[in-house]
Write a protein that holds these residues in place. Structure first.
Motif, PDB file in Angstrom:
ATOM      1  N   MET A  89       0.746  -1.146   0.000  1.00 42.53           N
ATOM      2  CA  MET A  89      -0.139   0.026   0.060  1.00 42.53           C
ATOM      3  C   MET A  89       1.103   1.218  -0.168  1.00 42.53           C
ATOM      4  SD  MET A  89      -3.166  -1.097   0.585  1.00 42.53           S
ATOM      5  CE  MET A  89      -3.576  -2.840   0.405  1.00 42.53           C
TER       6      MET A  89
ATOM      7  N   SER B  96       1.495   7.464   9.348  1.00 42.91           N
ATOM      8  CA  SER B  96       0.606   8.420  10.151  1.00 42.91           C
ATOM      9  C   SER B  96       1.573   9.372  10.930  1.00 42.91           C
ATOM     10  CB  SER B  96      -0.382   7.594  10.950  1.00 42.91           C
ATOM     11  OG  SER B  96       0.419   6.809  11.876  1.00 42.91           O
TER      12      SER B  96
ATOM     13  N   ARG C 246       2.310   7.452  14.518  1.00 43.36           N
ATOM     14  CA  ARG C 246       3.675   6.516  14.561  1.00 43.36           C
ATOM     15  C   ARG C 246       4.881   7.627  14.386  1.00 43.36           C
ATOM     16  NH1 ARG C 246       3.312   1.253  11.864  1.00 43.36           N
ATOM     17  NH2 ARG C 246       1.135   0.811  11.233  1.00 43.36           N
TER      18      ARG C 246
HETATM   19  C1  LIG Z   1      -3.180   9.229  -0.929  1.00 45.41           C
HETATM   20  C2  LIG Z   1      -2.099   8.633  -0.125  1.00 45.41           C
HETATM   21  C3  LIG Z   1      -0.819   8.165  -1.039  1.00 45.41           C
HETATM   22  C4  LIG Z   1       0.072   7.393  -0.682  1.00 45.41           C
HETATM   23  N1  LIG Z   1       1.153   6.830  -1.346  1.00 45.41           N
HETATM   24  C5  LIG Z   1       2.121   5.977  -0.644  1.00 45.41           C
HETATM   25  C6  LIG Z   1       2.982   5.458  -1.904  1.00 45.41           C
HETATM   26  O1  LIG Z   1       3.126   5.785  -2.826  1.00 45.41           O
HETATM   27  N2  LIG Z   1       3.810   4.466  -1.377  1.00 45.41           N
HETATM   28  C7  LIG Z   1       3.628   4.085  -0.295  1.00 45.41           C
HETATM   29  O2  LIG Z   1       4.494   2.921   0.390  1.00 45.41           O
HETATM   30  N3  LIG Z   1       2.630   4.271   0.747  1.00 45.41           N
HETATM   31  C8  LIG Z   1       1.919   5.391   0.382  1.00 45.41           C
HETATM   32  N4  LIG Z   1       0.874   5.826   1.125  1.00 45.41           N
HETATM   33  C9  LIG Z   1       1.148   5.361   2.789  1.00 45.41           C
HETATM   34  C10 LIG Z   1       0.236   4.220   3.258  1.00 45.41           C
HETATM   35  O3  LIG Z   1      -0.431   3.952   2.265  1.00 45.41           O
HETATM   36  C11 LIG Z   1      -0.495   4.442   4.298  1.00 45.41           C
HETATM   37  O4  LIG Z   1      -1.746   4.885   4.275  1.00 45.41           O
HETATM   38  C12 LIG Z   1       0.131   5.191   5.474  1.00 45.41           C
HETATM   39  O5  LIG Z   1       1.579   4.694   5.732  1.00 45.41           O
HETATM   40  C13 LIG Z   1      -0.620   5.181   7.014  1.00 45.41           C
HETATM   41  O6  LIG Z   1      -1.547   3.704   6.931  1.00 45.41           O
HETATM   42  P1  LIG Z   1      -1.410   2.751   8.381  1.00 45.41           P
HETATM   43  O7  LIG Z   1      -2.419   1.829   8.122  1.00 45.41           O
HETATM   44  O8  LIG Z   1       0.012   2.178   8.534  1.00 45.41           O
HETATM   45  O9  LIG Z   1      -1.799   3.877   9.276  1.00 45.41           O
HETATM   46  P2  LIG Z   1      -1.487   3.810  10.831  1.00 45.41           P
HETATM   47  O10 LIG Z   1      -0.091   4.239  11.054  1.00 45.41           O
HETATM   48  O11 LIG Z   1      -1.721   2.464  11.431  1.00 45.41           O
HETATM   49  O12 LIG Z   1      -2.269   5.089  11.376  1.00 45.41           O
HETATM   50  C14 LIG Z   1      -3.850   4.742  11.395  1.00 45.41           C
HETATM   51  C15 LIG Z   1      -4.386   5.752  12.598  1.00 45.41           C
HETATM   52  O13 LIG Z   1      -3.828   5.250  13.853  1.00 45.41           O
HETATM   53  C16 LIG Z   1      -2.834   6.220  14.520  1.00 45.41           C
HETATM   54  N5  LIG Z   1      -2.000   5.585  15.157  1.00 45.41           N
HETATM   55  C17 LIG Z   1      -1.039   4.443  14.523  1.00 45.41           C
HETATM   56  N6  LIG Z   1      -0.113   4.097  15.269  1.00 45.41           N
HETATM   57  C18 LIG Z   1      -0.108   4.938  16.202  1.00 45.41           C
HETATM   58  C19 LIG Z   1       0.676   5.128  17.463  1.00 45.41           C
HETATM   59  N7  LIG Z   1       1.651   4.143  17.769  1.00 45.41           N
HETATM   60  N8  LIG Z   1       0.281   6.006  18.294  1.00 45.41           N
HETATM   61  C20 LIG Z   1      -0.774   6.848  18.059  1.00 45.41           C
HETATM   62  N9  LIG Z   1      -1.578   6.744  17.052  1.00 45.41           N
HETATM   63  C21 LIG Z   1      -1.353   5.664  16.180  1.00 45.41           C
HETATM   64  C22 LIG Z   1      -2.697   7.078  13.335  1.00 45.41           C
HETATM   65  O14 LIG Z   1      -2.278   8.264  13.975  1.00 45.41           O
HETATM   66  C23 LIG Z   1      -3.801   7.318  12.537  1.00 45.41           C
HETATM   67  O15 LIG Z   1      -4.691   8.089  12.847  1.00 45.41           O
HETATM   68  C24 LIG Z   1       0.038   6.842   0.727  1.00 45.41           C
HETATM   69  C25 LIG Z   1      -1.078   7.133   1.657  1.00 45.41           C
HETATM   70  C26 LIG Z   1      -2.128   7.988   0.995  1.00 45.41           C
HETATM   71  C27 LIG Z   1      -3.409   8.281   1.971  1.00 45.41           C
END
Ligand SMILES: Cc1cc2nc3c(=O)[nH]c(=O)nc-3n(C[C@H](O)[C@H](O)[C@H](O)COP(=O)(O)OP(=O)(O)OC[C@H]3O[C@@H](n4cnc5c(N)ncnc54)[C@H](O)[C@@H]3O)c2cc1C
Length: 500
Positions: free
Chosen positions: A186, A449, A452
């Motif tokens: 992702m 995020s 993190r």
């Molecule tokens: C439009 C867009 C384009 C993107 N493009 C790319 C790309 O080209 N290549 C790529 O590799 N990735 C890309 N990403 C990033 C990737 O897809 C994820 O969306 C991003 O890393 C966050 O997703 P996650 O599920 O890991 O979030 P998480 O880190 O799990 O966060 C989800 C929620 O939980 C909270 N949270 C998580 N952990 C903690 C913590 N320890 N303490 C407090 N709060 C926490 C966060 O603040 C957030 O509100 C893109 C994202 C978007 C939205």
């Protein structure tokens, strides 16, 4: 080859890549939805040639022109030179394109710079391969995308545990020709219209999960690479009416690797956790975030000026409450510029002569997403219905409608009706259109995020010994620290504690 033109970039997309938009497998060069995005990205390649003095430099190995973002910084002068290139390149889209090729270029250059991290693994072949790939990207001026985030769905367990184990990209076989990989990542912004896909380390991986610890690069058109596009938010419109949506939808996609062969010469990390876990930590902030922070500064600069124009067009510019809001955006811009400046003047050798910015630049990673969302909120609050009462440029040319629009929808302060409409259309395209909303999500998450990032900054602070201020309070007053329990005479505590 030298730095490519837009026409050369477009010619490079003529291949058999597997791209899905909805339930249709599409040819990105022929599908009407992609026309604006491809022209927009082609424009970037023309722009680097137009502003060659800022964006290009002489490749020390071939003497041809190359994009500065692929240079390996070794000194303060190199950092300053690269700043100029990032700033210029961001101005192409006023920071609305997050993933212009200079983004992954700088990541790759950072990884190549840290040969010391690869050397620790003992087998020099992996660094030789990535260095050769870096040369290939320079000489072909490729547009890279990247996809690095594990495809974890169930957040109640570890990212590589439970149902997540089967979802994320991993090695499933080894052959004479290379690795066979399976799973998803992702996301890949720009993925469907990039030349190649670079997979590299993100969050650290624990021992026992070596099959997920991978880095490699392959053409997007490699058999088995499936790009699943989100809905397309680009629109077929005049630039004057939709300056961003008409050109700058950098199409995100989920990438599914359906048993893909990665040739050995393109495998840069194969299960080596010490390299995998050190590479991101040793490059992401000081190196990559120079590009991301400068791009964000350019975007904030644009947002500030756009809001000033909105205020003038409604004659709210002299009101103290409007000045306060405009000053708020300007303060974000000034803080961001100051952090970048400080990180650049405090740049240093991070290892192997790799001259990177100071790690403090990562503070912007935790603040910028909030500021960008706040700016969009301000645009909507300031703009109200004006964001929608905005006829197209063509409407003003109509013999019946034009005069009515001129009469009933003028701007304040003598601003002509058509200029007023242009200002608010631009503002809506920036913050409220489908692309504007996607861009806000991008700003919130593209570097992972905020939660993190903050946690990481805190852990780094603790590892550095920040700050000791509490202990110093009592030391200054000459008061001895309370001894740790094992150093105390435990017997003397008996009878002094709270009773059950
Ligand atoms: C439009 C867009 C384009 C993107 N493009 C790319 C790309 O080209 N290549 C790529 O590799 N990735 C890309 N990403 C990033 C990737 O897809 C994820 O969306 C991003 O890393 C966050 O997703 P996650 O599920 O890991 O979030 P998480 O880190 O799990 O966060 C989800 C929620 O939980 C909270 N949270 C998580 N952990 C903690 C913590 N320890 N303490 C407090 N709060 C926490 C966060 O603040 C957030 O509100 C893109 C994202 C978007 C939205």
């Amino acid at each position: 080859m030298t730095a490519r033109t837009g026409a050369e970039y477009k010619a490079g997309l003529a291949d058999n890549r597997e791209v899905w938009l909805g339930d249709q497998r599409i040819n990105v060069l022929e599908h009407p939805a992609f026309k604006g995005s491809i022209e927009g990205m082609a424009g970037y390649f023309d722009y680097q040639n137009k502003y060659a003095a800022d964006c290009l430099m002489t490749d020390p190995e071939t003497g041809s022109a190359m994009n500065v973002s692929l240079s390996l910084p070794k000194s303060a002068e190199d950092i300053a030179r690269r700043h100029r290139a990032f700033d210029r390149l961001a101005r192409y889209s006023n920071g609305m394109l997050g993933r212009t090729p200079d983004y992954v270029n700088v990541v790759l250059a950072g990884h190549v710079s840290r040969k010391d991290i690869f050397d620790k693994s003992g087998d020099p072949v992996f660094h030789e391969r990535i260095a050769a790939y870096h040369r290939e990207v320079i000489e072909k001026d490729l547009a890279l995308t990247h996809t690095i985030v594990h495809a974890a769905i169930d957040k109640s367990v570890g990212e590589l545990q439970g149902m997540n184990e089967e979802l994320t990209l991993r090695v499933v076989d080894r052959t004479e020709e290379g690795l066979i990989v399976r799973g998803a990542k992702m996301l890949a912004t720009l993925g469907p219209i990039a030349d190649e896909l670079y997979v590299y380390p993100a969050v650290p991986i624990q021992p026992g999960y070596e099959e997920y610890a991978l880095s490699f690069a392959i053409p997007v058109a490699t058999p088995g690479v499936v790009s699943v596009c989100r809905d397309h938010y680009g629109v077929d419109a005049e630039i004057v009416d939709k300056p961003f949506s008409s050109r700058f939808d950098e199409q995100d996609a989920v990438i599914i690797f359906d048993d893909v062969l990665i040739p050995w010469e393109r495998v840069f990390i194969d299960g080596n956790l010490s390299v995998y876990n050190a590479l991101n930590a040793g490059t992401a902030t000081g190196n990559t975030q120079q590009q991301t922070a400068i791009r964000a500064c350019v975007k904030l600069e644009f947002a500030y000026d756009l809001c000033v124009q909105m205020a003038k067009a409604t004659a709210t510019d002299t009101k103290p409450e409007t000045a306060s809001i405009l000053g708020e955006i300007y303060s974000y811009l000034r803080i961001a510029r100051a952090v970048v400046h400080s990180a650049e003047v405090n740049a240093s050798d991070w290892g192997n002569g790799a001259f990177f910015c100071h790690d403090d630049i990562s503070a912007l990673r935790t603040m910028m997403p909030l500021w960008m969302a706040r700016v969009n909120d301000i645009i909507k609050s300031m703009g109200s219905h004006n964001l929608l009462a905005t006829p197209t440029a063509a409407a003003f040319q109509d013999a019946r409608l034009g005069p009515l629009l001129e009469k009933y929808l003028p701007g304040a302060n003598g601003i002509p009706a058509q200029e007023r409409a242009r200002i608010f259309r631009t503002a809506w395209d920036f913050a409220g259109s489908a692309l504007g909303s996607r861009n806000e999500l991008y700003e919130r998450f593209y570097l992972g995020s905020v939660g993190r990032a903050r946690g990481l900054d805190h852990r780094k602070a603790q590892a550095k010994g920040e700050t000791g201020a509490y202990r110093a309070l009592f030391e200054e007053a000459g008061i001895d620290p309370v001894p740790a329990p094992e150093q105390q005479d435990l017997l003397s505590l008996q009878g002094t504690g709270p009773r059950a």
